[in-house]
Design a protein around this motif. Structure first.
Motif, PDB file in Angstrom:
ATOM      1  N   LEU A 283     -17.684  11.668 -17.733  1.00 12.54           N
ATOM      2  CA  LEU A 283     -18.881  11.515 -16.899  1.00 12.54           C
ATOM      3  C   LEU A 283     -19.056  10.056 -16.464  1.00 12.54           C
ATOM      4  N   ARG A 284     -18.851   9.129 -17.412  1.00 10.44           N
ATOM      5  CA  ARG A 284     -19.027   7.703 -17.122  1.00 10.44           C
ATOM      6  C   ARG A 284     -17.997   7.204 -16.113  1.00 10.44           C
ATOM      7  N   ARG A 285     -16.730   7.593 -16.306  1.00 10.15           N
ATOM      8  CA  ARG A 285     -15.664   7.133 -15.401  1.00 10.15           C
ATOM      9  C   ARG A 285     -15.809   7.710 -13.997  1.00 10.15           C
ATOM     10  N   ILE A 286     -16.142   8.984 -13.920  1.00 10.22           N
ATOM     11  CA  ILE A 286     -16.329   9.614 -12.606  1.00 10.22           C
ATOM     12  C   ILE A 286     -17.470   8.934 -11.858  1.00 10.22           C
ATOM     13  N   MET A 287     -18.566   8.670 -12.584  1.00  7.97           N
ATOM     14  CA  MET A 287     -19.715   8.035 -11.955  1.00  7.97           C
ATOM     15  C   MET A 287     -19.377   6.606 -11.505  1.00  7.97           C
ATOM     16  N   TYR A 288     -18.598   5.878 -12.299  1.00  7.28           N
ATOM     17  CA  TYR A 288     -18.251   4.494 -11.965  1.00  7.28           C
ATOM     18  C   TYR A 288     -17.290   4.430 -10.778  1.00  7.28           C
ATOM     19  N   ASN A 289     -16.245   5.265 -10.801  1.00  9.42           N
ATOM     20  CA  ASN A 289     -15.213   5.212  -9.765  1.00  9.42           C
ATOM     21  C   ASN A 289     -15.571   5.955  -8.488  1.00  9.42           C
ATOM     22  N   GLU A 290     -16.374   7.023  -8.621  1.00 11.33           N
ATOM     23  CA  GLU A 290     -16.633   7.879  -7.472  1.00 11.33           C
ATOM     24  C   GLU A 290     -18.107   7.971  -7.102  1.00 11.33           C
ATOM     25  N   GLY A 291     -18.958   7.284  -7.886  1.00 14.46           N
ATOM     26  CA  GLY A 291     -20.388   7.317  -7.607  1.00 14.46           C
ATOM     27  C   GLY A 291     -21.032   8.605  -8.112  1.00 14.46           C
ATOM     28  N   TRP A 292     -22.364   8.664  -7.993  1.00 19.63           N
ATOM     29  CA  TRP A 292     -23.083   9.882  -8.381  1.00 19.63           C
ATOM     30  C   TRP A 292     -22.563  11.095  -7.624  1.00 19.63           C
ATOM     31  N   ASN A 293     -22.136  10.856  -6.400  1.00 20.87           N
ATOM     32  CA  ASN A 293     -21.610  11.943  -5.582  1.00 20.87           C
ATOM     33  C   ASN A 293     -20.402  12.606  -6.225  1.00 20.87           C
ATOM     34  N   GLY A 294     -19.644  11.801  -7.021  1.00 27.12           N
ATOM     35  CA  GLY A 294     -18.465  12.356  -7.678  1.00 27.12           C
ATOM     36  C   GLY A 294     -18.789  13.472  -8.641  1.00 27.12           C
ATOM     37  N   LEU A 295     -19.962  13.392  -9.262  1.00 28.37           N
ATOM     38  CA  LEU A 295     -20.360  14.430 -10.207  1.00 28.37           C
ATOM     39  C   LEU A 295     -20.809  15.706  -9.501  1.00 28.37           C
ATOM     40  N   TYR A 296     -21.009  15.606  -8.187  1.00 27.63           N
ATOM     41  CA  TYR A 296     -21.464  16.779  -7.422  1.00 27.63           C
ATOM     42  C   TYR A 296     -20.462  17.177  -6.341  1.00 27.63           C
ATOM     43  N   LYS A 297     -19.199  16.778  -6.527  1.00 24.49           N
ATOM     44  CA  LYS A 297     -18.166  17.222  -5.593  1.00 24.49           C
ATOM     45  C   LYS A 297     -18.054  18.738  -5.657  1.00 24.49           C
ATOM     46  N   GLY A 298     -18.014  19.352  -4.495  1.00 18.73           N
ATOM     47  CA  GLY A 298     -17.911  20.809  -4.439  1.00 18.73           C
ATOM     48  C   GLY A 298     -19.228  21.525  -4.651  1.00 18.73           C
ATOM     49  N   ILE A 299     -20.356  20.781  -4.651  1.00 20.56           N
ATOM     50  CA  ILE A 299     -21.649  21.418  -4.932  1.00 20.56           C
ATOM     51  C   ILE A 299     -22.046  22.396  -3.828  1.00 20.56           C
ATOM     52  N   VAL A 300     -21.695  22.086  -2.566  1.00 19.93           N
ATOM     53  CA  VAL A 300     -22.076  22.979  -1.462  1.00 19.93           C
ATOM     54  C   VAL A 300     -21.396  24.346  -1.591  1.00 19.93           C
ATOM     55  N   PRO A 301     -20.028  24.390  -1.657  1.00 23.12           N
ATOM     56  CA  PRO A 301     -19.410  25.713  -1.843  1.00 23.12           C
ATOM     57  C   PRO A 301     -19.772  26.326  -3.190  1.00 23.12           C
ATOM     58  N   SER A 302     -20.078  25.472  -4.186  1.00 25.77           N
ATOM     59  CA  SER A 302     -20.446  25.982  -5.501  1.00 25.77           C
ATOM     60  C   SER A 302     -21.770  26.740  -5.450  1.00 25.77           C
ATOM     61  N   ILE A 303     -22.765  26.147  -4.793  1.00 21.25           N
ATOM     62  CA  ILE A 303     -24.067  26.813  -4.663  1.00 21.25           C
ATOM     63  C   ILE A 303     -23.950  28.037  -3.769  1.00 21.25           C
ATOM     64  N   ILE A 304     -23.211  27.878  -2.645  1.00 23.56           N
ATOM     65  CA  ILE A 304     -23.032  29.004  -1.721  1.00 23.56           C
ATOM     66  C   ILE A 304     -22.327  30.155  -2.428  1.00 23.56           C
ATOM     67  N   LYS A 305     -21.424  29.805  -3.359  1.00 24.94           N
ATOM     68  CA  LYS A 305     -20.713  30.832  -4.108  1.00 24.94           C
ATOM     69  C   LYS A 305     -21.556  31.383  -5.257  1.00 24.94           C
ATOM     70  N   ALA A 306     -22.242  30.480  -5.986  1.00 29.20           N
ATOM     71  CA  ALA A 306     -22.983  30.889  -7.183  1.00 29.20           C
ATOM     72  C   ALA A 306     -24.118  31.850  -6.862  1.00 29.20           C
ATOM     73  N   ALA A 307     -24.797  31.599  -5.741  1.00 27.67           N
ATOM     74  CA  ALA A 307     -25.934  32.450  -5.388  1.00 27.67           C
ATOM     75  C   ALA A 307     -25.512  33.902  -5.163  1.00 27.67           C
ATOM     76  N   PRO A 308     -24.571  34.174  -4.221  1.00 26.01           N
ATOM     77  CA  PRO A 308     -24.160  35.573  -4.053  1.00 26.01           C
ATOM     78  C   PRO A 308     -23.378  36.109  -5.242  1.00 26.01           C
ATOM     79  N   ALA A 309     -22.636  35.228  -5.947  1.00 28.35           N
ATOM     80  CA  ALA A 309     -21.870  35.689  -7.113  1.00 28.35           C
ATOM     81  C   ALA A 309     -22.817  36.215  -8.181  1.00 28.35           C
TER      82      ALA A 309
END
Length: 329
Positions: A283-309
């Motif tokens: 978590l620390r390395r992803i946040m440092y190297n990729e920013g907060w956004n790194g922890l939410y990569k794929g969140i759009v298809p994830s939410i779009i998938k999770a809701a109907p799933a």
């Protein structure tokens, strides 16, 4: 003897309905799952300010959902969106079978009744706890297939592993049996709040809808029976809430699962073996190297998938369970 027969029938209904609902949901939402995984295992940042940092990686291969969809279709064809679906089905069918079976056994034990109308009256606290325990049991029982599914879905073209069998063999050869459970710790850390939220909020929304039905202007209807649309809405809301809260831990899990995978360079930097010392370090390395956004990569298809799933899973389970009840009575 009759009580034992009823017990076995209930176990069969829960397991079969869970397996069928999981298979239907996973197959329908597989394209979104593949896109989500591609974003999650991509080390390169996808937002402009991160790209300006000295420590940043090169340009990202996937920068948006539409662009990722076009690239996967152009490079891998329609079949690319169902890559890893066989191990995904082998994972999700026992997962949902175990999950719903354990969940209903726990609710039966707590409520003292095997009837679903009594289960819905349990407190929110007990619904969340039951969901979390059921999710943990299901995760441990099906995890190796989840690992292989992630590897096959993220490898791209040319393939590193041509099929599920070769992936299993290579993991056992290079990492040993513990390699089949790489990333299990962050998965369990994720699944406790995820499964708890998913089942807890599903029961909560069902109670709210039932209360709304009682206050509606249709007094002659069975107020405790929810319509298909209402069940779909409850599952939709439950899946969305759970995924939005737990997505960062899902990203960490995927990183552990693909450690050392030698993908084609055009898919970007790879996750080296032992890149992360643990969940917190990841978590620390992803946040440092990729920013907060790194922890939410794929969140759009994830939410779009999770809701109907979530919606498809719960609706299919409810109807399949009712159908089995009818034919086995």
């Amino acid at each position: 003897m009759e009580e034992e027969s009823e017990h076995l029938k209930r176990v069969f209904i829960d397991a079969a309905s869970g397996a069928i609902s999981g298979a239907v949901s996973r197959t329908i939402t597989s394209p979104l799952d593949v896109i989500k995984i591609r974003f999650q295992v991509q080390l390169e940042p996808t937002i402009h300010w991160s790209l300006l940092r000295r420590e940043a990686y090169a340009k990202s291969k996937y920068t948006g959902m539409l662009q990722a969809t076009k690239d996967i279709f152009r490079e891998e064809g329609l079949r690319g969106f169902w890559r890893g679906n066989v191990p995904a089905l082998l994972m999700v069918m026992p997962y949902t079978a175990i999950q719903f079976t354990v969940l209903n056994k726990l609710k039966t034990f707590v409520s003292g009744s095997s009837k679903s109308e009594d289960h819905i009256q349990l407190s929110s606290y007990l619904s969340y706890i039951s969901g979390a325990v059921a999710g943990c049991a299901a995760t441990v029982g099906s995890y190796p297939f989840d690992l292989v599914r992630t590897i096959l879905a993220s490898q791209g073209e040319p393939k590193v592993y041509p099929n599920m069998r070769s992936a299993f063999a290579e993991i056992l050869r290079t990492r040993g049996f513990p390699g089949l459970y790489a990333g299990l710790t962050p998965t369990l850390v994720e699944i406790i709040p995820y499964a708890g939220l998913q089942f807890g909020t599903y029961d909560t929304f069902k109670r709210w809808v039932m209360e709304w039905n009682h206050r509606s202007s249709y007094p002659n209807e069975d107020d405790d029976t929810l319509s298909s649309f209402q069940l779909f809405f409850c599952g939709l809301a439950a899946g969305s809430c759970a995924k939005a809260v737990c997505h960062p831990l899902d990203v960490v899990k995927k990183r552990f699962q693909i450690e050392g995978l030698q993908r084609d360079p055009r898919y970007g930097a790879r996750v080296e073996r032992d890149a992360y010392k643990g969940t917190y370090d990841a978590l620390r390395r992803i946040m440092y190297n990729e920013g907060w956004n790194g922890l939410y990569k794929g969140i759009v298809p994830s939410i779009i998938k999770a809701a109907p799933a979530g919606a498809v899973t719960f609706v299919t389970y409810e109807f399949t369970s009712d159908w089995f009840e009818t034919i086995l009575t």
